[in-house]
Scaffold this motif. Structure first.
Motif, short mmCIF file in Angstrom:
data_model
loop_
_atom_site.label_atom_id
_atom_site.label_comp_id
_atom_site.label_asym_id
_atom_site.label_seq_id
_atom_site.Cartn_x
_atom_site.Cartn_y
_atom_site.Cartn_z
N ARG A 1 44.60 28.35 35.04
CA ARG A 1 44.58 27.37 33.96
C ARG A 1 45.99 26.91 33.57
N ARG B 1 39.09 34.89 34.40
CA ARG B 1 38.29 35.50 35.46
C ARG B 1 37.53 36.70 34.89
N GLY B 2 36.19 36.63 34.97
CA GLY B 2 35.38 37.77 34.55
C GLY B 2 35.49 38.12 33.09
N GLN C 1 40.96 29.23 39.77
CA GLN C 1 40.72 29.59 38.38
C GLN C 1 41.99 29.59 37.52
N GLU D 1 49.89 42.22 38.43
CA GLU D 1 48.78 41.54 37.73
C GLU D 1 48.34 42.38 36.55
N HIS E 1 41.17 23.16 39.71
CA HIS E 1 40.24 23.81 40.64
C HIS E 1 40.80 23.92 42.06
N SER F 1 45.83 41.95 32.53
CA SER F 1 44.81 41.10 31.88
C SER F 1 44.67 41.49 30.42
N ALA G 1 44.88 32.92 34.54
CA ALA G 1 43.56 32.52 35.03
C ALA G 1 42.49 33.18 34.19
N TRP H 1 41.54 37.11 30.48
CA TRP H 1 42.67 36.28 30.88
C TRP H 1 43.57 37.16 31.75
N GLN H 2 43.76 36.76 33.01
CA GLN H 2 44.56 37.54 33.98
C GLN H 2 45.89 36.84 34.22
N ASP I 1 44.51 29.45 43.99
CA ASP I 1 43.60 30.12 43.04
C ASP I 1 42.96 29.02 42.18
#
Length: 791
Positions: free
Chosen positions: A118, A133-134, A116, A157, A79, A159, A131, A137-138, A114
């Motif tokens: 992982r 997000r929404g 988010q 970037e 986090h 996703s 990460a 996986w980004q 960031d």
């Protein structure tokens, strides 16, 4: 699964729990960096001296990745983001190191902010993050800049859609994505921590010709939902680093969260948390080399993994295992198209390992593993040379003989257990067949099976009938012949029994009768047919008439399991009621045959109290209106028809019946030894105001008072049952003569007072005289005369 003997050396020990743990090994000092999931990072500058240093971070450390130059470590804080911390320089030769110290890492060391993120990966000049997000996986690509440096600049970037249920499962299991970088052999660059090289053929088949021509490294990602994804990374040379990325492509899917992605030159390996193992290698197809995906299961769960060119090393927590990797056949052959034979994992006999570093190999061929145990010990495991070969130890002839004897003994033991198991299965199979047979018979005898579609009584497929007859053995005896009839398609085999119960009715209301007698007759094999069993009614302690005969089918549930003797004693039984009927004096009349003393057989010739013989003759009568008989019986109420109905009670069959004799069309008589039963038409007046009523009188004459009372009771019982079953609806209500009825009732009350007066001395314990006895008998006889008419 046999194991091999390894040498284990403890390098350092910490007072902390290391589950989960991560460890990185560098080729130069400092040699090892590891964490235990807390906010601390442990640095071991020299494995020989065990000098450590602790770095503290703002949050929990979830991942470690070494830098490409080996001078620092990238750390993912939960986090928060990705931090970079340089490693301490090695001490000068001959200089003793100071005691371990603790350094606090400041927030300025964060290179990717960031919360988010992982998971992440570091190549030579690019840092890749993943990460959630929404709902996607980004993947973020950041340019690695010089140190010290502020946050890295984002280059690109892209996703891929996340599966909702897999996201929830990943959060519950705390399964982060796994990243790895792969290059083609001969494509430039070198394999670093988290990176590996693939043969050019396998690389081209797996990722495509375009990627192989561009010599682009590939980023592999194992998602928590089991999907294996890849994306190319184009890194042109020069001081200005540029990143260009194409779409994410799914290569394969496992059923478990992915915990490791790596491989040797000839295979790509993916490992799931539960023990799922995927190996991708080159196989020979009809038109040339093809990809071959091979999935299998290995003992799990998998806590940590590392890989060499020939072996996969992983820990289940309880054991450390080495698994040989499948390789492509050296030359095309017909056998190359079939799946390779899998080797079983080999136990290294090391427990409680929670972290593994990339293995190293010394010039002699021995493999060295750097491990962290869950109790905080840094271990060095040395494997013997050529662990991938199946070496056969040399044993003596005596040892071989002993092993053969042990194997033969084991085979014999297994054969005995198999025979016992087969016998047990056969016993249970027989019991199940018997149970199915019993349930089918129970279904036949259900209460709702005894009625037809229109509500009429339907004959049971299994029933019991009773026939009464007299036999003369040492004494005259009433013999009951109980006939069990089976008209069903089921066999009443061994285990079934016919149970009969004879219970005498009490002589007075609210009093207990004599104890019942029960008879059980085992059955052997009764298919469609009948079996007859005799029961003698007379004997010592014999039951008197009337009595109730009940019949059951009984099945022993213990016999179903094959139990015998004491094992089956007291076992439960299944009872199915068949028939129930009442046997009275009318059913046991000896209507013909040789002179036999019927009265003495019934103990009716005994002398009465006070030594007075029951003299006679005696007579009783019952009168029934002809209209009522016609409405109930549905036939012409002739005296002969009424006698035939009375002498064929429900459920009773007469094996031999005598002929009645009568004096005319309006009279019928049946004679037996010591009695006469007469039915004749009479006209009864002074009952109804409309005039005389036609009736049938039933009269019993006998020299025995006991026999007279028994037959009178049987006649009344038959008529009472008849009146209860059918209601009178054929005749209008008659206008009864009230004065005549009143006189009859007054006369009956006077007779009852005489009876009570005659019984008073006996109640006080005074013996009755012979004259009192005769008077009481005459009074009873007058009470039993037909004073009333049944209308």
């Amino acid at each position: 699964m046999s194991g091999i003997r390894c040498s284990v050396k403890s390098l350092a020990e910490f007072q902390a729990s290391f589950r989960p743990a991560q460890v990185i090994r560098f080729g130069t000092e400092p040699e090892a960096v590891f964490s235990n999931g807390t906010s601390r990072l442990f640095i071991c500058s020299s494995l020989e001296r065990g000098v450590t240093e602790t770095r503290g971070f703002p949050g929990a450390v979830t991942q470690l990745v070494g830098s490409s130059d080996g001078r620092g470590v990238y750390v993912l804080i939960e986090h928060d983001g990705v931090y970079y911390t340089p490693l301490p320089q090695s001490p000068s030769p001959g200089v003793a190191s100071s005691s371990p110290g603790s350094v606090r890492v400041r927030s300025e060391s964060c290179v990717v902010r960031d919360h988010q993120v992982r998971s992440f990966l570091v190549t030579e000049r690019v840092l890749v993050t993943v990460a959630l997000r929404g709902g996607s996986w980004q993947f973020g690509l950041y340019e690695i800049q010089g140190h010290p440096s502020p946050c890295y600049r984002r280059l690109a970037e892209l996703s891929v859609l996340a599966l909702s249920d897999a996201v929830a499962r990943a959060d519950h299991q705390r399964a982060p994505p796994v990243l790895s970088c792969v290059r083609a052999q001969g494509g430039g660059g070198r394999a670093a921590s988290g990176h590996f090289l693939l043969e050019l053929v396998l690389f081209r088949l797996l990722f495509g010709v375009d990627v192989s021509l561009l010599s682009s490294p590939m980023i592999l990602c194992g998602l928590p939902d089991g999907r294996l994804c890849c994306l190319p990374l184009l890194l042109p040379g020069g001081p200005g680093v540029r990143g260009q990325c194409c779409g994410v492509r799914v290569l394969h899917s496992l059923e478990q969260p992915v915990v490791f992605l790596g491989g040797g030159p000839s295979c790509l390996v993916g490992v799931g948390r539960g023990g799922a193992l995927l190996q991708v290698r080159v196989g020979e197809g009809p038109e040339g080399p093809v990809l071959r995906f091979e999935e299998r299961r290995v003992p799990g769960p998998v806590e940590c993994v590392c890989i060499s060119d020939t072996h996969l090393y992983y820990s289940t927590g309880s054991d450390l295992l080495a698994l040989p990797l499948a390789t492509r056949p050296p030359s095309p052959s017909p056998a190359s198209s079939s799946p390779s034979r899998h080797s079983a994992p080999l136990s290294l006999n090391v427990t409680a390992v929670t972290g593994l570093a990339t293995p190293t190999q010394n010039p002699s061929g021995a493999v060295q593993l750097l491990c962290v145990s869950h109790k905080g010990r840094l271990l060095q495991v040395m494997l013997p040379e050529q662990t991938d070969r199946c070496s056969v130890p040399q044993v003596s002839a005596a040892q071989v003989g002993q092993r053969i004897r042990d194997l033969l003994s084991s085979i014999s033991s297994v054969a005995d257990r198999g025979s016992s198991l087969e016998s047990s299965i056969q016993t249970k199979r027989t019991a199940l067949r018997s149970l199915n047979h019993v349930l089918n018979i129970c279904s036949l005898l259900r209460p709702n099976q005894h009625s037809g579609d229109e509500g009429t009584t339907r004959q049971q497929p299994i029933r019991c009938r009773v026939a009464a007859s007299w036999v003369s053995l040492l004494r005259d005896t009433v013999l009951l012949s109980c006939v069990l009839e089976n008209s069903s398609t089921f066999l009443l085999e061994s285990g079934w029994a016919l149970c009969l119960q004879l219970a005498a009715l009490p002589h007075a209301p609210h009093t207990a009768g004599p104890p019942a007698q029960t008879y059980t007759f085992p059955l052997k094999a009764l298919s469609q047919g009948r079996v007859e069993v005799p029961v003698a009614l007379e004997g010592e302690g014999g039951l008197g008439l009337p009595l109730t005969v009940r019949s059951w089918l009984v099945y022993s549930l213990q016999g179903m399991l094959g139990l015998r003797g004491a094992e089956a004693a007291g076992g439960d039984c299944l009872s199915l009621e068949l028939d129930s009927l009442t046997l009275d004096w009318l059913d046991c009349l000896p209507l013909h045959g040789p002179n036999r003393t019927f009265l003495s057989s019934r103990r009716a010739g005994r002398r009465q109290a006070g030594g007075v013989a029951a003299g006679g003759p005696f007579a009783v009568s019952v009168r029934v209106s002809s209209a009522m008989l016609k409405g109930i019986l549905g036939m012409d109420p002739a005296p002969s028809s009424l006698l035939a109905w009375l002498l064929s009670g429900p459920g009773i069959e007469r094996s031999r019946r005598g002929q009645g004799s009568g004096g005319g069309q309006g009279c019928a008589t049946v004679c037996a030894r010591g009695l006469r039963l007469t039915a004749r038409e009479v006209s009864v007046g002074q009952v109804c105001a409309g005039g005389p009523v036609c009736a049938v009188e039933l009269r019993v004459d006998s020299a025995s008072l006991r026999l007279l009372c028994g037959l009178h009771h049987a006649l009344l019982h038959r008529l009472q049952v008849l009146f209860k079953e059918v209601a009178m609806t054929t005749e209008p209500t008659l206008q009864l003569h009230g004065q005549q009825l009143q006189q009859v009732l007054l006369q009956a009350e006077a007779l009852c007072e005489e009876v009570r007066g005659a019984l008073a001395p006996a109640a006080l314990g005074v013996a009755q005289s012979e004259s009192s006895t005769h008077k009481l008998i005459k009074t009873y006889q007058r009470l039993r005369e037909g004073l009333l008419l049944a209308l």
